[in-house]
Design a protein around this motif. Sequence first.
Motif, PDB file in Angstrom:
ATOM      1  N   ASP A  84       0.855  -1.184   0.000  1.00 35.61           N
ATOM      2  CA  ASP A  84       0.000   0.000   0.000  1.00 35.61           C
ATOM      3  C   ASP A  84       0.891   1.234   0.000  1.00 35.61           C
ATOM      4  O   ASP A  84       2.111   1.126   0.155  1.00 35.61           O
ATOM      5  CB  ASP A  84      -0.910  -0.015   1.244  1.00 35.61           C
ATOM      6  N   ALA A 139      -8.620  -2.930  -3.413  1.00 32.81           N
ATOM      7  CA  ALA A 139      -8.646  -1.667  -2.676  1.00 32.81           C
ATOM      8  C   ALA A 139     -10.057  -1.372  -2.171  1.00 32.81           C
ATOM      9  O   ALA A 139     -11.046  -1.770  -2.783  1.00 32.81           O
ATOM     10  CB  ALA A 139      -8.165  -0.540  -3.582  1.00 32.81           C
ATOM     11  N   ASP A 176      -2.224  -3.043   4.996  1.00 37.05           N
ATOM     12  CA  ASP A 176      -2.995  -1.913   4.489  1.00 37.05           C
ATOM     13  C   ASP A 176      -2.825  -0.748   5.453  1.00 37.05           C
ATOM     14  O   ASP A 176      -2.957  -0.916   6.666  1.00 37.05           O
ATOM     15  CB  ASP A 176      -4.470  -2.298   4.369  1.00 37.05           C
TER      16      ASP A 176
END
Length: 417
Positions: free
Chosen positions: A237, A387, A294
């Motif tokens: 990420d 995502a 993330d």
Amino acid sequence: MKNKWLMMVFVGAILAAAVPPNGFARQTAQDPGVMLRAAIDKEEVEGDLQGAIELYKAIVAKHSGQAAIAAKAQLRIGKCYEKLGNAEAVKAYEAVLSKFPKEAEAVAEARGRLAELLKEAPAGLSMTRLLPPEARQLEAPTLSPDGTKLAGVEISTGQNLAVYDLASGKLEMITKYGWEKGDHFAWVPIWSPTGREIVHQDMPFGAGGAYELKITDLAGKSRLLAKNPDGGLAPCDWLADGSAIVAVRANKDKAAALGLISVKDGTFREISPLKRPFETAGDMPSYWMSATADASPDGRLVAFADGPANGGRDIFVVSADGRSKTTLIDHPADDMEPRWSPDGRHIVFLSDRGGSKALWGIAVREGKPEGVPFMILEGMQNSDLGAWTKSGLQTWASMVMTEICVLEVDPRSHVAT
């Protein structure tokens, strides 16, 4: 004199006897406190909700002057209606506010119940197919921050970074690699917060295990960000400000660490060691490495999945400076692929704790769990999470297609005809 005293005693006895033996009981029964206890017994012990409502109403009607008791009775009317699934509960709670505004405890509870009953019901889940069946295959697709494009890997002419425009249906090749010796291959694309660049693995065939990360813009202009000659390197990420890439890096013995790679100079700063080694599938890094971590929307925290090589994973949250680490999910199941919601109040993840892989969620505050995990959607056996943008949470699934054909043969010779 003696006779007069006896007469007075006798008359007194007669007067006392004139009061009915159950008179005191009736007077007691009209006491609001006694009435309230009797109504509660009817509600909770006997389970007669409708009968209890009538008793509570009688208390409110006859003893409204004793506000503390009457307010409690009115509140319990609402609770009985709630148990019955009756919409009259709302009116009952509103009556607490209007009739007994000075009874703070009852008013606070009535407000809480009204907020719960009147809050807007969730709209439910809706699924939208982003790639039509006739579109070319995109491996490891991920949705752009504005929800208008998919970046993925197209493998028909080479293993190339490609972007699919959802509005026009146009697929544009960002890199132009082939299958010849000396060509590169792209893998694991991750959009930048601005949606103008993509970080991805980009390695020459036969690189001998040295992993590279490149940042490529939508015009195809690339620059080398980082290289790991000792082994694996996979992007996960970007931080929200675009200053660093969350990544997993391995050393020569495949032991892995989670860290941040500076977009400015490519340096790697470890924020947490990992129990799980850097995995590969053949010569290709497995997709779970990009799905393992993330960053929170504010960039202060990183959620990641980790566990032993042959065991279930748990979900952890570590600060971006690596100083604090919290166990968010600790469960015997395999919990994986955490994703922060855009408002930072929830984390969703995939888990097989129900017997098959499903989408689960948990509320979070400052990186710590609030409450227990809850299941959102079943039937995620072949799915991975992409995502989570303002448009929704993107998932993708891989399927192996098998054809069954019939060949006619001679039944005696078994030779194909």
